[in-house]
Design an enzyme around this catalytic site. Structure first.
Site, PDB file in Angstrom:
ATOM      1  N   LYS A  86       0.835  -1.245  -0.133  1.00 47.99           N
ATOM      2  CA  LYS A  86      -0.014   0.050  -0.073  1.00 47.99           C
ATOM      3  C   LYS A  86       0.828   1.122   0.016  1.00 47.99           C
ATOM      4  O   LYS A  86       1.533   1.533   0.830  1.00 47.99           O
ATOM      5  CB  LYS A  86      -0.810   0.072   1.211  1.00 47.99           C
ATOM      6  N   GLU A  97       9.989   1.405  10.376  1.00 48.91           N
ATOM      7  CA  GLU A  97      11.151   2.420  10.207  1.00 48.91           C
ATOM      8  C   GLU A  97      10.524   3.644   9.997  1.00 48.91           C
ATOM      9  O   GLU A  97       9.626   4.077   9.496  1.00 48.91           O
ATOM     10  CB  GLU A  97      11.608   2.133   8.779  1.00 48.91           C
ATOM     11  N   CYS A 118      14.001  10.461   6.395  1.00 47.97           N
ATOM     12  CA  CYS A 118      14.193  10.153   7.589  1.00 47.97           C
ATOM     13  C   CYS A 118      15.169  10.430   8.437  1.00 47.97           C
ATOM     14  O   CYS A 118      15.435  10.503   9.537  1.00 47.97           O
ATOM     15  CB  CYS A 118      13.476   8.641   7.796  1.00 47.97           C
ATOM     16  N   GLU A 131      10.613  15.907  14.913  1.00 51.11           N
ATOM     17  CA  GLU A 131      10.829  15.803  13.550  1.00 51.11           C
ATOM     18  C   GLU A 131      10.036  16.825  12.931  1.00 51.11           C
ATOM     19  O   GLU A 131       8.890  17.035  12.775  1.00 51.11           O
ATOM     20  CB  GLU A 131      10.627  14.604  13.062  1.00 51.11           C
TER      21      GLU A 131
HETATM   22  P1  NAD Z   1       2.648   8.565   7.709  1.00 51.56           P
HETATM   23  O1  NAD Z   1       2.954   7.824   8.809  1.00 51.56           O
HETATM   24  O2  NAD Z   1       1.310   9.669   7.706  1.00 51.56           O
HETATM   25  O3  NAD Z   1       1.910   7.565   6.740  1.00 51.56           O
HETATM   26  C1  NAD Z   1       2.639   6.535   6.084  1.00 51.56           C
HETATM   27  C2  NAD Z   1       1.742   5.344   5.355  1.00 51.56           C
HETATM   28  O4  NAD Z   1       0.996   5.064   6.353  1.00 51.56           O
HETATM   29  C3  NAD Z   1       0.883   5.924   4.401  1.00 51.56           C
HETATM   30  O5  NAD Z   1       0.859   4.990   3.315  1.00 51.56           O
HETATM   31  C4  NAD Z   1      -0.526   6.164   4.978  1.00 51.56           C
HETATM   32  O6  NAD Z   1      -1.752   6.022   4.167  1.00 51.56           O
HETATM   33  C5  NAD Z   1      -0.332   4.968   6.004  1.00 51.56           C
HETATM   34  N1  NAD Z   1      -1.213   5.046   7.195  1.00 51.56           N
HETATM   35  C6  NAD Z   1      -1.722   5.905   7.933  1.00 51.56           C
HETATM   36  N2  NAD Z   1      -2.322   5.743   8.911  1.00 51.56           N
HETATM   37  C7  NAD Z   1      -2.384   4.336   8.971  1.00 51.56           C
HETATM   38  C8  NAD Z   1      -2.930   3.530  10.003  1.00 51.56           C
HETATM   39  N3  NAD Z   1      -3.595   3.830  11.139  1.00 51.56           N
HETATM   40  N4  NAD Z   1      -2.843   2.125   9.485  1.00 51.56           N
HETATM   41  C9  NAD Z   1      -2.118   1.747   8.556  1.00 51.56           C
HETATM   42  N5  NAD Z   1      -1.504   2.437   7.770  1.00 51.56           N
HETATM   43  C10 NAD Z   1      -1.742   3.772   7.961  1.00 51.56           C
HETATM   44  O7  NAD Z   1       3.973   8.936   7.126  1.00 51.56           O
HETATM   45  P2  NAD Z   1       3.969   9.981   5.746  1.00 51.56           P
HETATM   46  O8  NAD Z   1       3.775  11.254   6.230  1.00 51.56           O
HETATM   47  O9  NAD Z   1       3.538   9.404   4.669  1.00 51.56           O
HETATM   48  O10 NAD Z   1       5.908   9.841   5.664  1.00 51.56           O
HETATM   49  C11 NAD Z   1       6.640  10.783   6.665  1.00 51.56           C
HETATM   50  C12 NAD Z   1       7.304  10.082   7.831  1.00 51.56           C
HETATM   51  O11 NAD Z   1       7.904   8.961   7.176  1.00 51.56           O
HETATM   52  C13 NAD Z   1       8.129  10.909   8.725  1.00 51.56           C
HETATM   53  O12 NAD Z   1       7.962  11.023   9.849  1.00 51.56           O
HETATM   54  C14 NAD Z   1       9.415   9.976   8.248  1.00 51.56           C
HETATM   55  O13 NAD Z   1      10.561  10.219   9.407  1.00 51.56           O
HETATM   56  C15 NAD Z   1       8.944   8.722   7.954  1.00 51.56           C
HETATM   57  N6  NAD Z   1      10.006   7.894   7.147  1.00 51.56           N
HETATM   58  C16 NAD Z   1      10.657   7.128   7.772  1.00 51.56           C
HETATM   59  C17 NAD Z   1      11.667   6.416   7.143  1.00 51.56           C
HETATM   60  C18 NAD Z   1      12.649   5.472   7.649  1.00 51.56           C
HETATM   61  O14 NAD Z   1      13.250   4.408   7.079  1.00 51.56           O
HETATM   62  N7  NAD Z   1      12.844   5.112   9.054  1.00 51.56           N
HETATM   63  C19 NAD Z   1      11.939   6.645   5.660  1.00 51.56           C
HETATM   64  C20 NAD Z   1      11.110   7.634   5.065  1.00 51.56           C
HETATM   65  C21 NAD Z   1      10.077   8.153   6.056  1.00 51.56           C
END
Ligand code: NAD
Length: 495
Positions: A183, A257, A291, A388
């Site tokens: 997804k 992650e 991230c 962050e």
């Molecule tokens: P997000 O957590 O808002 O969303 C990520 C994904 O989760 C999306 O596909 C979203 O639709 C889905 N999602 C949202 N709520 C959910 C739920 N309750 N259950 C299941 N799925 C759900 O993150 P974002 O805004 O897309 O990305 C930015 C974040 O990602 C930042 O905090 C960043 O640090 C983190 N990030 C981490 C890494 C790493 O490897 N550690 C890499 C890239 C980004």
């Protein structure tokens, strides 16, 4: 590759059981180009029913379809073929991804050109998954272990590096013999759909790799389903915690992650030009939307003016503009929600007493642009230093001693990465050991590879992607005891 071709993507379909299907509800949702601010494609807007279909497909492919018991050699052949198709289409895919998430086309080209290596590496690892024959302390028994695929994996990705972060999960999971439901983020669904087309072309059996598109509700339905064996998630810490709680109800394994607040630590015995360059790369590359962004600059006071002066001077020359223009250094942030979050956090920090060394909310072109922003006069407990931002915002804290640097570096709930800038080899090793982070770079920043484990301490997540560690996340160990004599044993004594 022209934009016309990109616009022709017929993407309002999901890929389930090897078929292209609309959302059961019939709903579609737009994906917005962050540079133009306008929708540029539509995708199916999936919900619980679509999650159910995709998991059924993956379950069937694993349990009855033969993927779970297939040979490593067969899986490796398909993974290699897929890697070759990605390499063939890398430029086209880079253009699509840049359009969808606003990141620089030149960065996306590099990312897609490198991505096949994940499939080649895990193809190579697939037939090196080995059990062991154990030295048994039981007379007349042999004990051995087998590594078996965990089963159905749900992979949920964010918008910042949509395909890369998805493939970090898909490649080891499929090599292990798991089936997969992907997804992508609702902000950047395009590349997962394009990947599904290549899975299809590569000849993966139906249901082995599925893509569903939609928002958080769809993600939640996938994570709540007891038929799922592993959830691999990259995204925010907040959503990661929600997923871990949902997974706990079914005792589903999770690989998380999450976010970071990583320090770049500069000592007086560094190469100042290299350090300044690494600091810029750490926080302003990819518009700070990584991230692993080096968002906390810790500088030894004796070189503060020299190094910070270079960083500010360089930051002021960063060119913001069209992500597809090769002269652009920084594109827009990826969506309006993120723009509001980043600018809001800068305003809040200024209201709390931070001082703008450069950038700020008003210093950028129209649209979703945030200028490279450097904030001084901050304290370790301020929100801007602790939370962050996920944007081009750097905070600066001075220190005097190595002990103080360690204390400041570890004064965070996160622990994803750290950069250390020193030419003193003793100090480099001491610091690498002392900093609590999943990845430490010495005189470098933002380097990752398919064979180097990546993941975080603390609120940055659990488990590791990449390297040999990642395939273990998708395996179960089975222990097998074999009795050697055929003798009948007393049923009331142990062993
Ligand atoms: P997000 O957590 O808002 O969303 C990520 C994904 O989760 C999306 O596909 C979203 O639709 C889905 N999602 C949202 N709520 C959910 C739920 N309750 N259950 C299941 N799925 C759900 O993150 P974002 O805004 O897309 O990305 C930015 C974040 O990602 C930042 O905090 C960043 O640090 C983190 N990030 C981490 C890494 C790493 O490897 N550690 C890499 C890239 C980004």
């Amino acid at each position: 590759m022209t934009i016309e071709t990109v616009d022709k993507i017929d993407a309002a379909r999901m890929y389930i059981r090897g078929q292209w299907v609309p959302a059961i509800s019939g709903r579609v949702a737009p994906s917005v180009d962050p540079f133009s601010g306008k929708p540029w494609m539509h995708v199916a807007d999936g919900c619980e029913d679509d999650a159910d279909q995709a998991i059924s497909a993956a379950r069937h492919a694993f349990d009855q379809g033969g993927w779970g018991t297939s040979t490593a050699r067969y899986r490796a052949q398909l993974l290699r073929r897929l890697g070759g198709l990605i390499a063939r289409d890398a430029d086209r895919l880079a253009e699509i991804e840049s359009r969808d998430n606003g990141k620089l086309l030149k960065e996306m080209r590099g990312q897609w050109a490198y991505l096949p290596e994940w499939f080649y590496y895990y193809a190579g690892l697939a037939d090196k998954v080995e059990g062991a024959t154990l030295p048994s302390d039981r007379e007349n028994f042999i004990a051995m272990t087998r590594k078996e695929p965990a089963g159905v994996v749900v992979g949920i990705a964010p918008w910042n590096s949509p395909a890369l972060l998805l493939c970090w999960k898909v490649a080891p999971a499929l090599a292990a013999g798991c089936t997969f439901v992907a997804k992508p983020s609702e902000h950047t669904p395009a590349s997962a759909i394009e990947l599904a087309k290549l899975f299809d072309e590569a000849g993966f059996p139906p249901g082995v790799f599925n893509v569903v598109t939609g928002g958080p509700e769809l993600g939640k339905s996938l994570c709540d389903d007891p038929r799922v064996d592993r959830i691999a998630f990259t995204g925010s810490t907040e959503v990661g915690k929600a997923i871990a709680k949902a997974a706990a109800d079914n005792l589903t394994g999770v690989l998380l992650e999450l976010g970071g607040k990583s320090p770049n630590i500069v000592f007086e015995d560094c190469d100042p030009e290299a350090a300044a360059n690494g600091i810029i790369a750490g926080i302003f590359a990819a518009t700070g939307q990584t991230c692993m962004a080096g968002s906390r600059l810790l500088i030894q006071r004796s070189v503060m003016d020299e190094v910070l002066g270079r960083v500010i001077a360089r930051a002021k020359t960063i060119r913001m503009g069209d992500p597809r223009d090769p002269d652009t250094d920084m594109g827009p942030v990826a969506n309006a929600q993120q723009f509001a979050k980043v600018t809001g956090m800068i305003q809040e920090a200024l209201a709390e007493g931070a001082v703008l060394a450069c950038g700020g909310p008003e210093d950028a072109p129209d649209g979703l642009f945030v200028a490279p922003t450097i904030l001084t006069n901050v304290t370790p407990d301020m929100t801007i230093v602790q939370e962050e931002v996920f944007g081009p915002v750097l905070t600066v804290l001075p220190f005097d001693t190595e002990e103080e640097a360690i204390q400041l570096a570890n004064n965070t709930d996160f622990g994803l990465a750290a950069g250390i800038w020193t030419l003193n080899i003793h100090r480099a090793h001491r610091m690498a050991n002392a900093v609590r982070a999943g990845t430490v770079w010495i005189n470098a920043y933002r380097i990752v590879s398919y064979n180097a484990p990546f993941g975080g301490f603390g609120l940055s997540g659990q488990g590791r992607e990449n390297g040999k560690e990642a395939i273990e996340e998708y395996l179960e160990t089975k222990t097998i005891w074999i009795e050697l004599t055929g003798a009948t044993r007393d049923p009331f004594t142990i062993g």
